[in-house]
Design an enzyme around this catalytic site. Structure first.
Site, PDB file in Angstrom:
ATOM      1  N   PRO A  26      -1.695   2.684  -7.796  1.00 52.16           N
ATOM      2  CA  PRO A  26      -1.730   3.061  -6.055  1.00 52.16           C
ATOM      3  C   PRO A  26      -1.589   1.691  -5.057  1.00 52.16           C
ATOM      4  CG  PRO A  26      -3.838   4.198  -7.104  1.00 52.16           C
ATOM      5  CD  PRO A  26      -3.173   3.145  -8.288  1.00 52.16           C
ATOM      6  N   THR A  28      -0.872   0.313  -1.510  1.00 54.34           N
ATOM      7  CA  THR A  28      -0.414   0.951  -0.043  1.00 54.34           C
ATOM      8  C   THR A  28       0.692  -0.270   0.725  1.00 54.34           C
ATOM      9  OG1 THR A  28      -2.432   1.647   0.493  1.00 54.34           O
ATOM     10  CG2 THR A  28      -1.222   0.650   2.565  1.00 54.34           C
ATOM     11  N   TYR A 183     -13.646   4.360   0.985  1.00 56.37           N
ATOM     12  CA  TYR A 183     -12.793   5.623   1.575  1.00 56.37           C
ATOM     13  C   TYR A 183     -13.852   7.134   1.628  1.00 56.37           C
ATOM     14  CZ  TYR A 183      -9.396   2.570   1.971  1.00 56.37           C
ATOM     15  OH  TYR A 183      -9.044   1.237   2.839  1.00 56.37           O
TER      16      TYR A 183
HETATM   17  C1  LIG Z   1      -0.884  -4.153  -1.072  1.00 54.93           C
HETATM   18  C2  LIG Z   1      -1.903  -3.852  -1.958  1.00 54.93           C
HETATM   19  C3  LIG Z   1      -2.614  -1.902  -1.819  1.00 54.93           C
HETATM   20  C4  LIG Z   1      -3.233  -1.597  -2.565  1.00 54.93           C
HETATM   21  N1  LIG Z   1      -3.182  -0.139  -1.715  1.00 54.93           N
HETATM   22  C5  LIG Z   1      -4.192   0.357  -2.443  1.00 54.93           C
HETATM   23  C6  LIG Z   1      -3.879   2.412  -1.666  1.00 54.93           C
HETATM   24  O1  LIG Z   1      -3.417   3.122  -1.220  1.00 54.93           O
HETATM   25  N2  LIG Z   1      -5.004   3.004  -2.979  1.00 54.93           N
HETATM   26  C7  LIG Z   1      -5.834   2.181  -3.998  1.00 54.93           C
HETATM   27  O2  LIG Z   1      -6.998   3.009  -4.442  1.00 54.93           O
HETATM   28  N3  LIG Z   1      -5.691   1.285  -4.211  1.00 54.93           N
HETATM   29  C8  LIG Z   1      -4.909   0.719  -3.592  1.00 54.93           C
HETATM   30  N4  LIG Z   1      -5.104  -1.336  -3.913  1.00 54.93           N
HETATM   31  C9  LIG Z   1      -6.420  -1.396  -4.997  1.00 54.93           C
HETATM   32  C10 LIG Z   1      -5.388  -1.636  -6.455  1.00 54.93           C
HETATM   33  O3  LIG Z   1      -4.368  -0.119  -6.829  1.00 54.93           O
HETATM   34  C11 LIG Z   1      -5.377  -2.489  -7.855  1.00 54.93           C
HETATM   35  O4  LIG Z   1      -6.824  -1.449  -7.821  1.00 54.93           O
HETATM   36  C12 LIG Z   1      -5.563  -3.570  -7.199  1.00 54.93           C
HETATM   37  O5  LIG Z   1      -4.363  -4.420  -6.902  1.00 54.93           O
HETATM   38  C13 LIG Z   1      -6.415  -4.416  -8.233  1.00 54.93           C
HETATM   39  O6  LIG Z   1      -5.169  -4.598  -9.231  1.00 54.93           O
HETATM   40  P1  LIG Z   1      -4.254  -5.650 -10.083  1.00 54.93           P
HETATM   41  O7  LIG Z   1      -5.524  -7.033 -10.274  1.00 54.93           O
HETATM   42  O8  LIG Z   1      -3.329  -5.468 -10.861  1.00 54.93           O
HETATM   43  O9  LIG Z   1      -3.353  -6.141  -8.870  1.00 54.93           O
HETATM   44  C14 LIG Z   1      -4.178  -1.568  -3.585  1.00 54.93           C
HETATM   45  C15 LIG Z   1      -3.780  -3.274  -3.673  1.00 54.93           C
HETATM   46  C16 LIG Z   1      -3.349  -3.778  -2.473  1.00 54.93           C
HETATM   47  C17 LIG Z   1      -2.710  -5.719  -3.102  1.00 54.93           C
END
Ligand SMILES: Cc1cc2nc3c(=O)[nH]c(=O)nc-3n(C[C@H](O)[C@H](O)[C@H](O)COP(=O)(O)O)c2cc1C
Length: 368
Positions: A26, A28, A183
């Site tokens: 997920p 945002t 949250y």
């Molecule tokens: C731009 C952005 C928005 C995010 N928004 C959410 C969100 O809405 N809900 C959530 O549970 N995590 C959110 N996260 C966390 C990501 O789901 C994820 O846990 C994080 O990017 C780490 O994974 P990665 O190393 O593969 O990027 C967000 C991360 C990024 C970079």
């Protein structure tokens, strides 16, 4: 050569068949404007990523007071529900599956997001100890949230249920309850943010879990367990979170969730988004011991570390976040060994408009 374990199918709770184990985490993206509704560009973004075994949407707000992010979408109104239907139809037509992440920001909000309701709400009157929050009126200091009354807690549980029902009406394949990242739900789980003396708080794990339990049971009134996931962040410091008893508390919470036979339990386990350093960080193997549910691991995984987590038996699914933003065809790139595009600059994470959102091409240069 055997296919990458990431590219093998997986079935969620004997029900929903995923074509591979690579989930869109997920994220945002801040692009749904003041109306807080997805549009054609949102649909295009998710369709571009429909080769994921499962898409989990960006955090989607369950009520007005839940709002704490400029440009985040909602799923409490009829209009937004209808708008999401266009997204789910498009994703299904492209062969994808999509869950809606149900989100309440709790204390990570500001009264200017919801003038009518006033202050942000939380288990206890403890402000986030960080300089500012990006609110509709600009960057402002965090406010001390209003501690929720038991009536407000019950209303919020009902809001989750209504949002879950709207997600069903909108054609989603399931929902993920956002219990991570400081949250509202996470702030009930953790002693750092929950100083209540009633049945929803204090040192007692059972009391701290009660809100998530009630939310889960409310969502299960409208969805079968095989279509409901929960996200947790035991190691996370995001939103000024972290509690000394995390190594005892999170396995206990997961044991409770295990009883519902949910679709999956999703962990932000990697330390790339910050770690509270209150003890040895938890790893996926810690949770494998205490649950029979499908597990999803996240944060900082590469192709190789994701494959290893599955091969070692610690996780069934890997969710990727940033790599999907710039590589809309991520599974194909893992399969062919095509070069991965670099992670996106932070400047485009939440900036309105198509740039840095729907303009990343597939490995062959095409933009869907
Ligand atoms: C731009 C952005 C928005 C995010 N928004 C959410 C969100 O809405 N809900 C959530 O549970 N995590 C959110 N996260 C966390 C990501 O789901 C994820 O846990 C994080 O990017 C780490 O994974 P990665 O190393 O593969 O990027 C967000 C991360 C990024 C970079």
């Amino acid at each position: 050569m055997a296919p990458s374990p990431l590219l093998t199918p997986f079935t969620l709770a004997d029900d929903l068949k995923l074509k591979n184990r690579m989930v869109l985490s997920p994220m945002t993206r801040g692009r749904t404007g003041d109306m807080q509704r997805p549009d054609k560009m949102t649909a295009q973004y998710y369709v571009q990523r429909a080769s994921a075994g499962l898409i989990i949407t960006e955090g989607t707000l369950i009520s007005t007071v839940a709002n704490g992010w400029v440009g985040a979408p909602e799923i409490y109104s009829k209009g937004a529900t209808l708008a999401w239907k266009e997204v789910t139809d498009a994703v299904h037509a492209a062969g994808g599956l999509i869950f809606c992440q149900l989100w309440h920001c709790g204390r990570a909000s500001h009264s200017s997001f919801h003038a009518k309701e006033g202050k942000a709400v939380a288990p206890s009157a403890i402000a986030i100890n960080e300089p500012t929050i990006h609110a509709p009126i600009g960057k402002v200091p965090h406010e001390v949230p209003a501690p929720m009354t038991v009536d407000q807690i019950k209303e919020t549980v009902a809001d989750f249920e209504r949002a879950a029902a709207n997600a069903k009406a909108a054609g989603f394949d399931g929902v993920e309850i956002h219990g991570a990242n400081g949250y509202l739900i996470d702030s009930f789980l953790q002693t750092k943010t929950n100083k209540r003396t009633d049945e929803y708080g204090g040192e007692s794990l059972e009391n701290r879990f009660r809100f998530l339990k009630e939310v889960t049971e409310a969502v299960l009134k409208v969805w079968p367990a095989s279509r409901v996931g929960v996200r947790l962040s035991p190691n996370g410091v995001y939103n000024d979170q972290g509690s000394p008893d995390f190594r005892e508390a999170f396995p206990w919470f997961v044991e409770q969730l295990d009883k519902y036979k949910l679709a999956y339990i999703h962990f932000i386990i990697g330390l790339g988004f910050g770690f509270h350093k209150l003890g040895e960080p938890m790893v996926m193997a810690d949770f494998r011991k205490s649950t029979s549910s499908a597990l999803m691991a996240n944060c900082g995984y590469t192709k190789e570390s994701g494959e290893k987590e599955i091969t070692d038996g610690n996780s069934d699914l890997i969710s990727y976040g940033r790599p999907w933003i710039t590589n809309p065809d991520l599974p194909a790139r893992f399969e062919t060994g095509a070069k991965l595009a670099n992670d996106p600059p932070v400047g485009v994470w939440y900036s309105p408009g198509p740039k840095g959102y729907v303009d990343y091409p597939n490995a062959d240069g095409t933009i869907v």
